[in-house]
Design an enzyme around this catalytic site. Structure first.
Site, PDB file in Angstrom:
ATOM      1  CG  ASN A  13      -1.704   1.270   1.374  1.00  0.00           C
ATOM      2  OD1 ASN A  13      -1.742   2.088   0.453  1.00  0.00           O
ATOM      3  ND2 ASN A  13      -2.337   1.443   2.522  1.00  0.00           N
ATOM      4  CD1 TRP A  14       3.432   0.923  -3.006  1.00  0.00           C
ATOM      5  CD2 TRP A  14       3.573   2.229  -4.819  1.00  0.00           C
ATOM      6  NE1 TRP A  14       4.146   0.247  -3.966  1.00  0.00           N
ATOM      7  CE2 TRP A  14       4.256   1.024  -5.089  1.00  0.00           C
ATOM      8  CE3 TRP A  14       3.522   3.211  -5.816  1.00  0.00           C
ATOM      9  CZ2 TRP A  14       4.892   0.765  -6.300  1.00  0.00           C
ATOM     10  CZ3 TRP A  14       4.149   2.957  -7.035  1.00  0.00           C
ATOM     11  CH2 TRP A  14       4.828   1.747  -7.271  1.00  0.00           C
ATOM     12  CE  LYS A  15       0.037   3.248   4.757  1.00  0.00           C
ATOM     13  NZ  LYS A  15       0.194   3.323   6.193  1.00  0.00           N
ATOM     14  CD  GLU A 102      -2.558   5.635   6.668  1.00  0.00           C
ATOM     15  OE1 GLU A 102      -2.606   5.648   5.425  1.00  0.00           O
ATOM     16  OE2 GLU A 102      -1.634   5.106   7.309  1.00  0.00           O
ATOM     17  CD  GLU A 172      -3.321  -2.216   7.323  1.00  0.00           C
ATOM     18  OE1 GLU A 172      -2.304  -2.572   6.730  1.00  0.00           O
ATOM     19  OE2 GLU A 172      -3.810  -1.077   7.207  1.00  0.00           O
ATOM     20  N   GLY A 178       2.683   2.449  10.723  1.00  0.00           N
ATOM     21  CA  GLY A 178       3.655   3.531  10.541  1.00  0.00           C
ATOM     22  C   GLY A 178       4.365   3.932  11.824  1.00  0.00           C
ATOM     23  CB  SER A 218       5.344  -1.712  11.915  1.00  0.00           C
ATOM     24  OG  SER A 218       4.977  -0.352  12.153  1.00  0.00           O
ATOM     25  N   GLY A 239       2.960  -1.104   4.213  1.00  0.00           N
ATOM     26  CA  GLY A 239       3.067   0.322   3.913  1.00  0.00           C
ATOM     27  C   GLY A 239       4.506   0.685   3.591  1.00  0.00           C
ATOM     28  N   GLY A 240       5.203   1.257   4.561  1.00  0.00           N
ATOM     29  CA  GLY A 240       6.555   1.785   4.360  1.00  0.00           C
ATOM     30  C   GLY A 240       7.502   0.846   3.634  1.00  0.00           C
TER      31      GLY A 240
END
Ligand code: 13P
Length: 258
Positions: A13-15, A102, A172, A178, A218, A239-240
């Site tokens: 998920n690149w956001k 988010e 999640e 994050g 994470s 994510g990251g």
């Protein structure tokens, strides 16, 4: 039926990250690394709307699938800034993240709108990745299971038994997103098993066993293998770490081996 027959899915998920040239570069870097996952692990990149066309073109002929990060529930109309399911299908998108925390926290998503978006995605032939998870405060108050049970029930309201098998659930915990704070493998397993039990209650055991449940929050190259080894964790929503090709690949390889 057990984990071995469910589809393992690793999704990035690149956001709100990456320009189009950057998106192309990252996908080109990921492609050869994850090619060996074909037939074993579904690999997905969920990218911002502006990168969808680039991502679909860059992944053509590869084993990487493309997902969007949100979808509106109406077919069309006066919904400034929103994108419909048909518009995503037209671009060549297969998956869509719905109800990410988010979106719930910053953009007023509720279980009701998550449910409507999920229904619209399914009706258009998209595969929804529906996100659920408790806040830190809710975990501290010992109501994680209540929160998750409510989200699962409402988010999947009136989703048929046939359709729910096309849904991916991403657990999640909001406090792990994050933050570098990962749920321990046991904590993540406990909630993923609880989600499966809720699915069995709402549908039946066979259906519950068929649904892919991911962990997200994470997840990284260092902790993925241990999380993915758990019996009810069928994949990850990353994510990251999905923004770095080698890290994302390490997670994919952990799923291939797991
Ligand atoms: P991080 O992996 O950056 O914690 O993000 C998780 C997430 O929100 C994926 O949807």
């Amino acid at each position: 039926m057990n984990k071995a027959v469910r589809k393992a899915i690793i999704a990035g998920n690149w956001k709100m990250n990456k320009t189009r040239p950057e998106a192309k570069e990252l996908i080109e870097a990921i492609k050869p690394l994850v090619a060996n996952a074909e037939g074993k692990v579904e690999v997905i990149t969920c990218v911002p709307f502006t990168n969808l066309e680039t991502a679909v073109a860059a992944t053509a002929g590869s084993n990487i699938k493309v997902g969007a990060e949100n979808v509106h529930f109406a077919k069309s109309g006066a919904f400034t800034g929103e994108i419909s399911a048909d518009m995503l299908v037209e671009v060549g998108v297969e998956y869509v993240v719905i109800g990410h925390s988010e979106r719930r926290q910053y953009f007023g998503e509720t279980d009701e709108t998550v449910n409507k978006r999920t229904a619209a995605a399914l009706a258009a032939g998209l595969k929804p990745i529906v996100c659920v998870g408790e806040l830190k405060w809710e975990r501290e108050c010992n109501i994680t299971e209540e929160v998750i049970a409510r989200q699962i029930k409402l988010d999947l309201w009136e989703v048929s038994k046939e359709d729910v098998k096309k849904v991916v659930i991403a657990y999640e915990p909001v406090w792990a997103i994050g933050t570098g704070l990962t749920a321990t493998p046991d904590q993540a397993q406990e909630v993923c098993a609880f989600i499966r039990a809720q699915l069995a209650k709402l549908y039946d055991e066979e259906t519950a066993q068929a649904v892919t449940i991911q962990y997200g929050g994470s997840m990284n190259a260092g902790n993925a293998a241990e999380l993915l080894a758990k019996p009810d964790i069928d994949g990850g929503l990353i994510g990251g770490a999905s923004l770095k090709a080698p890290d994302f690949n390490t997670i994919v390889q952990a799923a291939v081996e797991g």
